[in-house]
Motif scaffolding. Structure first.
Motif, mmCIF file in Angstrom:
data_model
loop_
_atom_site.group_PDB
_atom_site.id
_atom_site.type_symbol
_atom_site.label_atom_id
_atom_site.label_comp_id
_atom_site.label_asym_id
_atom_site.label_seq_id
_atom_site.Cartn_x
_atom_site.Cartn_y
_atom_site.Cartn_z
ATOM 1 N N ASP A 195 0.810 -1.219 0.000
ATOM 2 C CA ASP A 195 0.000 0.000 0.000
ATOM 3 C C ASP A 195 0.841 1.265 0.000
ATOM 4 N N ALA A 196 2.126 1.142 0.344
ATOM 5 C CA ALA A 196 2.986 2.318 0.415
ATOM 6 C C ALA A 196 3.798 2.546 -0.849
ATOM 7 N N ASP A 197 3.659 1.678 -1.833
ATOM 8 C CA ASP A 197 4.457 1.829 -3.055
ATOM 9 C C ASP A 197 3.989 3.060 -3.841
ATOM 10 N N PRO A 198 4.915 3.921 -4.265
ATOM 11 C CA PRO A 198 4.518 5.164 -4.966
ATOM 12 C C PRO A 198 3.745 4.901 -6.256
ATOM 13 N N LEU A 199 4.185 3.918 -7.057
ATOM 14 C CA LEU A 199 3.488 3.641 -8.317
ATOM 15 C C LEU A 199 2.073 3.144 -8.080
ATOM 16 N N TRP A 200 1.891 2.378 -7.024
ATOM 17 C CA TRP A 200 0.540 1.930 -6.669
ATOM 18 C C TRP A 200 -0.326 3.117 -6.281
ATOM 19 N N LEU A 201 0.225 3.996 -5.477
ATOM 20 C CA LEU A 201 -0.555 5.147 -5.007
ATOM 21 C C LEU A 201 -0.887 6.109 -6.142
ATOM 22 N N LEU A 202 0.046 6.276 -7.082
ATOM 23 C CA LEU A 202 -0.147 7.271 -8.133
ATOM 24 C C LEU A 202 -1.017 6.773 -9.284
ATOM 25 N N TYR A 203 -1.017 5.474 -9.564
ATOM 26 C CA TYR A 203 -1.696 5.004 -10.779
ATOM 27 C C TYR A 203 -2.608 3.806 -10.539
ATOM 28 N N TYR A 204 -2.025 2.692 -10.120
ATOM 29 C CA TYR A 204 -2.776 1.448 -10.122
ATOM 30 C C TYR A 204 -3.891 1.415 -9.078
ATOM 31 N N LYS A 205 -3.731 2.131 -7.999
ATOM 32 C CA LYS A 205 -4.806 2.150 -6.996
ATOM 33 C C LYS A 205 -6.082 2.719 -7.589
ATOM 34 N N HIS A 206 -5.936 3.784 -8.366
ATOM 35 C CA HIS A 206 -7.107 4.412 -8.988
ATOM 36 C C HIS A 206 -7.648 3.563 -10.138
ATOM 37 N N MET A 207 -6.732 2.987 -10.953
ATOM 38 C CA MET A 207 -7.166 2.255 -12.137
ATOM 39 C C MET A 207 -7.816 0.920 -11.785
ATOM 40 N N LEU A 208 -7.387 0.295 -10.702
ATOM 41 C CA LEU A 208 -7.932 -1.015 -10.318
ATOM 42 C C LEU A 208 -9.058 -0.923 -9.295
ATOM 43 N N LYS A 209 -9.404 0.269 -8.888
ATOM 44 C CA LYS A 209 -10.465 0.436 -7.900
ATOM 45 C C LYS A 209 -11.810 -0.118 -8.373
ATOM 46 N N PRO A 210 -12.201 0.041 -9.676
ATOM 47 C CA PRO A 210 -13.494 -0.526 -10.110
ATOM 48 C C PRO A 210 -13.612 -2.036 -9.900
ATOM 49 N N ILE A 211 -12.485 -2.759 -9.883
ATOM 50 C CA ILE A 211 -12.558 -4.205 -9.663
ATOM 51 C C ILE A 211 -13.073 -4.504 -8.266
ATOM 52 N N THR A 212 -12.602 -3.755 -7.285
ATOM 53 C CA THR A 212 -13.056 -3.972 -5.909
ATOM 54 C C THR A 212 -14.497 -3.505 -5.707
ATOM 55 N N GLU A 213 -14.932 -2.535 -6.496
ATOM 56 C CA GLU A 213 -16.291 -2.020 -6.354
ATOM 57 C C GLU A 213 -17.315 -2.898 -7.074
ATOM 58 N N PHE A 214 -16.852 -3.684 -8.051
ATOM 59 C CA PHE A 214 -17.770 -4.556 -8.782
ATOM 60 C C PHE A 214 -18.115 -5.757 -7.904
ATOM 61 N N PRO A 215 -19.399 -6.146 -7.817
ATOM 62 C CA PRO A 215 -19.785 -7.279 -6.949
ATOM 63 C C PRO A 215 -19.103 -8.573 -7.377
ATOM 64 N N ASP A 216 -18.850 -9.438 -6.397
ATOM 65 C CA ASP A 216 -18.227 -10.727 -6.697
ATOM 66 C C ASP A 216 -19.165 -11.634 -7.492
ATOM 67 N N THR A 217 -20.431 -11.659 -7.095
ATOM 68 C CA THR A 217 -21.423 -12.480 -7.807
ATOM 69 C C THR A 217 -22.663 -11.618 -8.073
ATOM 70 N N PRO A 218 -22.663 -10.861 -9.142
ATOM 71 C CA PRO A 218 -23.825 -10.000 -9.450
ATOM 72 C C PRO A 218 -25.082 -10.839 -9.669
ATOM 73 N N GLN A 219 -26.227 -10.333 -9.151
ATOM 74 C CA GLN A 219 -27.490 -11.082 -9.228
ATOM 75 C C GLN A 219 -28.608 -10.290 -9.893
ATOM 76 N N SER A 220 -28.322 -9.102 -10.389
ATOM 77 C CA SER A 220 -29.366 -8.298 -11.023
ATOM 78 C C SER A 220 -28.751 -7.479 -12.149
ATOM 79 N N PHE A 221 -29.621 -6.904 -12.965
ATOM 80 C CA PHE A 221 -29.105 -6.114 -14.079
ATOM 81 C C PHE A 221 -28.394 -4.859 -13.590
#
Length: 275
Positions: free
Chosen positions: A135-161
């Protein structure tokens, strides 16, 4: 108390004996020994005491004759006539040892500096290797944390449209009926598993960011494919509704499809006067 008194008497007696015998010892000042010390240390290679004495060409100093002269052992004469072996002369063995020691000290400093550098680098590599500091890596903080955030926000098993981010319930049912959502769920599981591994496993920093990048590319393809299915299904449903509405209108107006014979007659009547 008695033991303390006995110890005091013992030390007092020892002090008296030391003073008495110390005053009785005479200091020895042998010039030959002094010359040997000078010869072996640094001053000069020479001063061969005792000196020779001659009377009518005959050696009269018995001490010289037995130490350095004709009656002396061969080892003594070889020593006198041999090379300068003073250890503290400019090129003496002791000075060479001091020089070598200084050189080794400098080499030891270089080795220590190198080892310290390797140690610091190892500590830095370990800091990037372990998953505890990702979590303290500069490249993670500057780029990948923001770019990969939608993966964590997307449900693991979506059940509706809505969870699948689709347009409506009808689109969801169509994709679910055709088995598209099942395949998309498998792809989603792989993406989330790869993301979890990149965040929780111990690995080199470069490999971790390669996994980040691979996960990001796969996620973009997933979103693009899901959006494409969403749009195509919506368009198909729109065409279906249009066709359904046109068919309903035709049925309501009493329209009936023509037979093959009627179609041929209509074509003949249309083109019979043109050729």
């Amino acid at each position: 108390m008695e033991q303390l008194f006995k110890k005091g008497k013992f030390f007092l007696l020892l002090f008296v004996i030391t003073n008495v015998f110390g005053q009785s010892v005479k200091r020895l000042n042998d010039l030959s020994i002094v010359a040997q010390h000078k010869r072996m240390v640094f001053e000069s290679w020479g001063d061969w005491r005792p000196y020779p004495k001659y009377f009518l060409g005959i050696q009269t100093n018995f001490a010289y004759a037995t130490v350095w002269g004709m009656w002396a052992p061969n080892i003594n004469r070889d020593y006198k006539e041999g090379n300068d072996i003073r250890p503290l002369k400019p090129t003496g063995e002791q000075n060479l040892r001091f020089t070598q020691l200084k050189y080794e000290e400098e080499e030891a400093k270089k080795i220590k500096a190198t080892s310290d550098t390797i140690y610091k680098r190892s500590v830095q590599d370990f800091a990037h290797w372990t998953s505890a500091t990702v979590d303290a890596d500069p490249l993670w903080l500057l780029y990948y944390k923001h770019m990969l955030k939608p993966i964590t926000e997307f449900p693991d098993t979506p059940q509706s449209f809505m969870e699948w981010r689709l347009k409506d319930q009808q689109t969801y049912e169509t994709l679910n009926t055709t088995g598209t959502l099942k395949r998309m769920q498998e792809e989603l599981d792989l993406i989330k598993e790869k993301y979890s591994m990149s965040r929780s496993m111990d690995m080199p920093r470069g490999k971790r960011f390669i996994m980040y990048h691979e996960t990001l590319i796969r996620w973009r393809k997933f979103v693009q494919e899901l959006r494409g299915y969403n749009n195509r299904t919506t368009l198909l449903l729109d065409y279906k509704n249009i066709l359904k509405n046109n068919l309903s209108t035709a049925l309501l107006s009493g329209w009936t499809p023509a037979s093959d014979k009627q179609i041929v007659q209509n074509v003949i009547q249309q083109y019979q006067h043109k050729y």
